[in-house]
Design an enzyme around this catalytic site. Structure first.
Site, PDB file in Angstrom:
ATOM      1  CG  ASP A 149      -6.174  28.295 -21.272  1.00 53.48           C
ATOM      2  OD1 ASP A 149      -5.875  28.642 -20.226  1.00 53.48           O
ATOM      3  OD2 ASP A 149      -6.441  28.903 -22.600  1.00 53.48           O
ATOM      4  CB  SER A 171       1.018  17.589 -24.477  1.00 53.83           C
ATOM      5  OG  SER A 171       1.432  16.046 -24.069  1.00 53.83           O
ATOM      6  CG  HIS A 181       1.641  29.840 -16.825  1.00 57.79           C
ATOM      7  ND1 HIS A 181       2.030  31.212 -17.003  1.00 57.79           N
ATOM      8  CD2 HIS A 181       0.946  29.789 -17.997  1.00 57.79           C
ATOM      9  CE1 HIS A 181       1.809  31.767 -18.002  1.00 57.79           C
ATOM     10  NE2 HIS A 181       1.007  30.782 -18.809  1.00 57.79           N
TER      11      HIS A 181
END
Length: 413
Positions: free
Chosen positions: A195, A382, A271
């Site tokens: 995200d 981050s 991911h």
């Protein structure tokens, strides 16, 4: 007596910062300082100023506006002294609470040097220790509710919605999602690994990559020296070529990049963005400055200064890399299949890096990753940087500044 003309009502939203000079009008004789002047025809203020910077105030705090008006009437020594509290607040709030001040022309003195002198690694380690402290059951819901309200966290997507389940802040930051919350796009070749917000994307040119629009960093400084081809599954490029061309292994391909910023309220795991094989890990110890887009605009090569973990390998079109960039309060970068990785160590040599190969006598293929497979996690938030090789007809399905979620398409052929 020093007087200032302040604007009220609609005029305040269309004002201009003028730097008074020989032709400018100022009610403070002998001082040269920023002055707020209502809009009007050229010469109405006593002459056309040498510089004009238009701005729009985007915050309603009248008290802060009056304070800025008072600062505009001070001499330079007084202005420097009075602006120090605001300067300190600016650096203590890396999430941009005082960002509107920069839009009206306020700039703290030597902000880059001052910010770099802050012991961000020490603060991040302290924050990590604090995150591990188990909270009393009665305190969990108020603390987590405040965080949810502040950063807009959607707990309906969490695998466990009960706030009392999370024993400490670290567990809450690393919460998992419901399986159906992030469907993985099977049509496009590259998906978003996390995200976040798209800061920049496009084709790499002249060995430079944009961290935000107009601010670049060196590709070689970011990734480090070329990895030995013995660890890769493709052929060696001609040695006389530039670093960028050495990464491109197939004729007719180009190098592309995509930068995704994870805000504190975003899902913190990342991911695999495609089907690829990870053959090498390079860990750069470094600073842990904020990677907030506002900070990234005024610190050149910010991503090259910060601690980062570079995973490189190959996919069906050639070179592929994913880099997890650390930030303030994000001293912990975890890669699930790499138990030897330890980030935010108390001491490190500036400019150093540590290499680790996943190719060995027992494993000559590296670590195979499937699209959407769990890869790693941050604490808090981050940045993820993708740099990969693809044919010239590769196209991104993105807009700069857009919000994106893990599993959504980045681009395809």
């Amino acid at each position: 007596m020093c007087q200032s003309n302040t604007l009220q009502g609609p005029e305040l939203h269309t004002g201009k910062w003028l730097r008074s000079g020989n032709g400018g009008s100022s009610s403070c004789a002998g001082d040269q300082h920023p002055q707020l002047e209502s809009p009007g025809p050229a010469g109405s203020a006593g002459g056309t100023p040498s510089r004009r910077t238009r701005f729009r105030l985007q915050f309603p705090q009248l008290a802060l506006r009056r304070r800025l008006g008072q600062l505009s009437c001070m001499s330079r020594p007084a202005l420097k002294l009075r602006s120090w509290p605001l300067t300190i607040l600016y650096y203590l709030l890396p999430f941009g609470a005082l960002k509107p001040l920069t839009r009206v022309g306020w700039r703290p003195m030597s902000r880059v040097a001052l910010y770099k002198s802050v012991p961000t690694r020490l603060l991040s380690r302290a924050w990590g220790r604090l995150n591990q402290v188990e909270l009393p059951t009665w305190l969990r819901k108020p603390v987590y509710s405040l965080y949810i309200w502040t950063f807009g966290v959607n707990m309906k997507e969490a695998a466990v919605e009960d706030l009392h389940h999370y024993r400490n802040l670290s567990e809450f930051f690393r919460r998992k999602l419901k399986p159906q919350a992030r469907p993985v796009c099977c049509v496009h070749s590259v998906i978003s690994p996390s995200d976040g917000k798209i800061l920049n994307f496009g084709q790499v040119k002249n060995c430079e990559v944009e961290q935000v629009k107009g601010v670049t960093y060196s590709l070689e400084s970011f990734l480090g020296p070329r990895i030995s081809t013995e660890e890769m599954h493709f052929s060696q490029a001609p040695p006389g070529n530039s670093f960028q061309k050495q990464l491109v292994t197939k004729e007719g391909n180009e190098l592309y990049h995509c930068v995704i910023y994870l805000a504190p309220g975003d899902y913190h795991c990342f991911h695999s963005p495609t089907d690829w094989t990870v053959s090498h890990r390079r860990h750069f110890p470094g600073s842990l400055m904020s990677v907030n887009p506002g900070v990234a605009r005024w610190i050149k090569e910010l991503f090259c200064h910060n601690e980062r973990v570079v995973l490189t390998g190959d996919w069906k079109h050639g070179f592929f890399s994913l880099t997890a960039v650390g930030a303030t309060n994000v001293g912990s970068i975890r890669i699930y299949f790499d138990q030897d990785l330890h980030t935010n160590s108390p001491s490190y040599s500036k400019g150093s890096y540590n290499d680790f190969s996943f190719i060995s006598n027992n494993n000559k293929e590296g670590i195979p990753m499937r699209k959407g497979e769990h890869l790693g996690e941050f604490n808090l938030g981050s940045t993820i940087v993708l740099i990969f090789e693809a044919p010239k007809d590769f196209r991104f399905n993105l807009k700069a500044g857009q919000k994106i979620r893990f599993g959504e398409a980045l681009g395809s052929l």
